[in-house]
Design a protein around this motif. Structure first.
Motif, PDB file in Angstrom:
ATOM      1  N   ALA A  79       0.900  -1.165  -0.434  1.00  0.00           N
ATOM      2  CA  ALA A  79      -0.242   0.003  -0.076  1.00  0.00           C
ATOM      3  C   ALA A  79       1.146   1.387   0.236  1.00  0.00           C
ATOM      4  O   ALA A  79       0.771   2.265  -0.702  1.00  0.00           O
ATOM      5  CB  ALA A  79      -0.578  -0.278   1.291  1.00  0.00           C
ATOM      6  N   ALA A  80       2.292   1.223   0.358  1.00  0.00           N
ATOM      7  CA  ALA A  80       3.117   2.621   0.934  1.00  0.00           C
ATOM      8  C   ALA A  80       3.537   2.655  -0.208  1.00  0.00           C
ATOM      9  O   ALA A  80       3.814   3.987  -0.860  1.00  0.00           O
ATOM     10  CB  ALA A  80       3.759   1.858   1.690  1.00  0.00           C
ATOM     11  N   TRP A  81       3.981   2.201  -1.278  1.00  0.00           N
ATOM     12  CA  TRP A  81       4.044   2.245  -2.670  1.00  0.00           C
ATOM     13  C   TRP A  81       2.990   2.721  -3.556  1.00  0.00           C
ATOM     14  O   TRP A  81       3.688   3.165  -4.137  1.00  0.00           O
ATOM     15  CB  TRP A  81       4.423   0.403  -3.188  1.00  0.00           C
ATOM     16  N   THR A  82       2.047   2.149  -3.397  1.00  0.00           N
ATOM     17  CA  THR A  82       0.772   2.435  -4.336  1.00  0.00           C
ATOM     18  C   THR A  82       0.543   4.191  -4.033  1.00  0.00           C
ATOM     19  O   THR A  82       0.401   5.111  -4.773  1.00  0.00           O
ATOM     20  CB  THR A  82      -0.880   1.529  -4.266  1.00  0.00           C
ATOM     21  N   ARG A  83       0.885   4.516  -2.326  1.00  0.00           N
ATOM     22  CA  ARG A  83       0.790   5.829  -1.522  1.00  0.00           C
ATOM     23  C   ARG A  83       1.175   6.983  -2.288  1.00  0.00           C
ATOM     24  O   ARG A  83       1.513   7.818  -3.063  1.00  0.00           O
ATOM     25  CB  ARG A  83       0.839   5.400  -0.623  1.00  0.00           C
ATOM     26  N   LEU A  84       3.297   6.461  -2.454  1.00  0.00           N
ATOM     27  CA  LEU A  84       4.205   7.450  -3.211  1.00  0.00           C
ATOM     28  C   LEU A  84       3.526   7.611  -4.749  1.00  0.00           C
ATOM     29  O   LEU A  84       4.046   8.187  -5.268  1.00  0.00           O
ATOM     30  CB  LEU A  84       5.299   6.634  -3.077  1.00  0.00           C
ATOM     31  N   ARG A  85       3.528   6.169  -5.996  1.00  0.00           N
ATOM     32  CA  ARG A  85       3.226   6.309  -6.867  1.00  0.00           C
ATOM     33  C   ARG A  85       2.408   7.712  -7.529  1.00  0.00           C
ATOM     34  O   ARG A  85       2.042   8.544  -8.662  1.00  0.00           O
ATOM     35  CB  ARG A  85       3.346   4.938  -7.911  1.00  0.00           C
ATOM     36  N   GLU A  86       0.912   7.935  -6.320  1.00  0.00           N
ATOM     37  CA  GLU A  86      -0.290   8.142  -6.708  1.00  0.00           C
ATOM     38  C   GLU A  86       0.205   9.563  -6.862  1.00  0.00           C
ATOM     39  O   GLU A  86      -0.207  10.390  -7.091  1.00  0.00           O
ATOM     40  CB  GLU A  86      -1.451   7.738  -6.108  1.00  0.00           C
ATOM     41  N   ALA A  87       0.757   9.478  -5.290  1.00  0.00           N
ATOM     42  CA  ALA A  87       0.911  11.278  -4.960  1.00  0.00           C
ATOM     43  C   ALA A  87       2.054  11.777  -5.969  1.00  0.00           C
ATOM     44  O   ALA A  87       1.874  12.968  -6.246  1.00  0.00           O
ATOM     45  CB  ALA A  87       1.562  10.810  -3.917  1.00  0.00           C
ATOM     46  N   ILE A  88       3.029  11.656  -6.450  1.00  0.00           N
ATOM     47  CA  ILE A  88       4.196  11.342  -7.551  1.00  0.00           C
ATOM     48  C   ILE A  88       3.124  12.056  -8.869  1.00  0.00           C
ATOM     49  O   ILE A  88       3.349  12.987  -9.361  1.00  0.00           O
ATOM     50  CB  ILE A  88       5.225  10.427  -7.750  1.00  0.00           C
ATOM     51  N   LYS A  89       2.461  11.049  -9.409  1.00  0.00           N
ATOM     52  CA  LYS A  89       1.757  11.019 -10.584  1.00  0.00           C
ATOM     53  C   LYS A  89       1.029  12.219 -10.344  1.00  0.00           C
ATOM     54  O   LYS A  89       0.370  12.994 -11.145  1.00  0.00           O
ATOM     55  CB  LYS A  89       1.096   9.374 -11.382  1.00  0.00           C
TER      56      LYS A  89
END
Length: 182
Positions: free
Chosen positions: A56-66
């Motif tokens: 979940a932390a990976w998904t959160r990071l990726r979405e925040a950067i996108k």
């Protein structure tokens, strides 16, 4: 309004680098909105975990950067390079292959150190993967903030002469950089 993701390389509670990042966002010109993206909880990148349900932390990071228009990196120097947390965030955000969240995001780098050289090694090491990740990175002015231990008073205000003016002008240049690249 430019949306800027801020990544801080120091994970320590009471981090002076985080204080510096917070002060930078306060000194920014109008038209910029900042969100601090936490990276301390990211599991180390391991391709075996990058499945249809990544951490979940990976998904959160990726979405925040996108969702961001640009990325501001504020980091200390550890052993003449960047902290592992920054490198791990870059690796996590660059995957899955062909879907990098970083691609095309205008970047700014501010490095800090208690020494006089202000994180020169970390600044230049960070630039290497940003080139590969296709992040146009502001070249000038450069920001190496030295003598960090004596920079703030008890209230988090910058007390070293000329530093706040420099940081304000750096943020103005970064705002222009982002506007020119989005």
């Amino acid at each position: 309004m430019s949306k800027i993701a801020v990544l801080v390389g120091s994970l320590r509670a009471g981090s002076l680098t985080r204080k510096l990042a917070e002060r930078l966002t306060e000194l920014a010109p109008d038209g910029m909105e900042f969100s601090f993206v936490e990276i301390g909880d990211l599991p180390f990148f391991n391709e075996d975990l990058d499945t249809d349900t990544p951490p979940a932390a990976w998904t959160r990071l990726r979405e925040a950067i996108k969702a961001a228009d640009g990325v501001l990196f504020v980091t200390p120097e550890y052993n003449r390079s960047v902290p592992a947390a920054i490198k791990n965030a870059l690796d996590v955000g660059s995957r899955p292959y062909g879907a990098s969240a970083w691609a095309g995001k205008p970047a700014g780098i501010v490095t800090a150190s208690p020494s006089g050289i202000g994180g020169f090694g970390a600044n230049h090491h960070l630039r290497q993967p940003l080139v590969f990740l296709n992040m146009p990175t502001m070249q000038q002015p450069e920001a190496y903030i030295g003598n960090l231990w004596g920079m703030f008073d008890e209230d988090g205000k910058i007390v070293t002469e000329g530093t706040e003016d420099f940081l304000k002008s750096w943020m103005a240049a970064y705002a222009k950089w982002v506007a020119d690249h989005i």
